[in-house]
Design a protein around this motif. Structure first.
Motif, short mmCIF file in Angstrom:
data_model
loop_
_atom_site.label_atom_id
_atom_site.label_comp_id
_atom_site.label_asym_id
_atom_site.label_seq_id
_atom_site.Cartn_x
_atom_site.Cartn_y
_atom_site.Cartn_z
N LEU A 88 26.62 26.10 30.15
CA LEU A 88 27.37 27.04 29.87
C LEU A 88 27.80 28.19 31.25
N LYS A 89 29.12 28.61 31.11
CA LYS A 89 29.39 29.25 32.36
C LYS A 89 30.15 30.57 31.67
N PHE A 90 29.36 31.81 31.95
CA PHE A 90 30.24 32.95 31.50
C PHE A 90 30.63 33.86 32.60
N SER A 91 31.84 34.38 32.52
CA SER A 91 32.27 35.34 33.53
C SER A 91 33.15 36.66 32.85
N TYR A 92 33.22 37.67 33.64
CA TYR A 92 34.04 38.78 33.15
C TYR A 92 35.11 38.91 33.82
N HIS A 93 36.07 39.46 33.07
CA HIS A 93 37.30 39.43 33.98
C HIS A 93 38.34 40.80 33.10
N THR A 94 39.23 41.49 33.55
CA THR A 94 40.00 42.60 33.10
C THR A 94 41.49 42.24 32.94
N LEU A 95 41.65 43.07 31.93
CA LEU A 95 43.28 42.91 31.57
C LEU A 95 44.00 41.73 31.64
N ALA A 96 45.00 41.65 32.46
CA ALA A 96 45.73 40.12 32.61
C ALA A 96 44.71 39.15 33.09
N GLY A 97 44.06 39.75 33.67
CA GLY A 97 42.74 38.51 34.38
C GLY A 97 42.09 37.74 33.50
N SER A 98 41.87 38.32 32.49
CA SER A 98 41.32 37.39 31.17
C SER A 98 42.35 36.23 30.88
#
Length: 264
Positions: A88-98
């Motif tokens: 499992l790989k999780f990552s965080y992003h913002t706004l259009a980046g998601s």
């Protein structure tokens, strides 16, 4: 078998000089490394069998920064209880980046992405609900003294704490921000809340992130005349992936009561 191995490699694995044979240092090293190799071989065989039966080698889940990771902990535990080898790989992003993680960077699932999804037959999406936005300042901030609803002209006189859009290819998004307003840009809500609590700016937060600080009085909610009160949040997934891990996570997340409550 040991004698043949010693002869083939021209090494001594056992010291036979005493009453009982015992491993030499070389023999102990071969024993320890051999166990690791056998274990790795078993894992490789298990992964090959799972992959052939539909379980992916890895699954990438991209999260919007507004999504609380703690909500996923019971689901991660339940998935590991299946004893599959999917990484499992999780990552965080913002706004259009998601959305960009899904459309450009190969994420299998995105969770909590806000604003309208891009249209393509390559992926599907489901609306999770909405996030309430609240405007907050520290008690010592100049805007805290105003009792009336704040106007855009008043907001423009004070620095906004803004989370930058992580998109690199998609058109970046901005919500509840005026170009005339002085700004500080950060990458996550932890940094944004720290600046807000320090009275170094003002800004909007999702209510579930602001709630603990509103409860302690370290942040104060203020009424604003003109702002985007709610953000629509989505979950989306790549249709080209028919793996069992993606299917398990997709169905589990869509059925999660905690996620449903978050976006009520």
């Amino acid at each position: 078998m040991i004698q043949k191995l010693e002869k083939d490699l021209n090494i001594e694995l056992l010291d036979r000089s005493g009453h009982r044979a015992k491993f030499t240092d070389t023999g102990l090293m071969m024993l320890e490394k051999g166990r690791l190799l056998l274990s790795a071989a078993k894992d490789l065989e298990k992964q090959a069998l799972q992959l052939s039966s539909g379980w992916e080698k890895e699954l990438v889940i991209a999260l919007d920064v507004s999504f609380p990771f703690e909500v996923l902990l019971p689901h991660i535990e339940a998935f590991h209880a299946l004893n599959k080898q999917t990484l499992l790989k999780f990552s965080y992003h913002t706004l259009a980046g998601s959305w960009e993680e899904l459309t450009h960077n190969g994420a299998d699932i995105i969770l909590g992405a806000i604003n309208e999804p891009p249209t393509s037959a390559a992926w599907s999406y489901k609306m999770l609900g909405t996030l309430d936005n609240v405007f907050v300042v520290a008690p010592n901030h100049p805007l805290a003294a105003f009792s009336d609803r704040l106007t855009n002209e008043q907001l423009c006189l004070h620095r906004a704490i803004v989370i930058s859009d992580s998109a690199r290819f998609c058109h970046p998004l901005q919500t509840n921000l005026m170009e005339e307003q002085p700004q500080i840009h950060v990458d996550d809500f932890h940094s944004k809340v720290a600046l807000l609590r320090a009275g170094m700016g003002c800004g909007f937060l999702p209510r579930h992130i602001a709630s603990p600080w509103l409860a302690t009085g370290e942040l104060i909610e203020k009424s604003v005349i003109s702002f985007r009160e709610k953000d629509v949040a989505y979950m989306a997934w790549r249709d080209g992936n028919h793996g069992l891990a993606q299917h398990w996570w997709r169905e589990t997340l869509l059925a999660s009561r905690d996620i449903a409550q978050l976006y009520q």
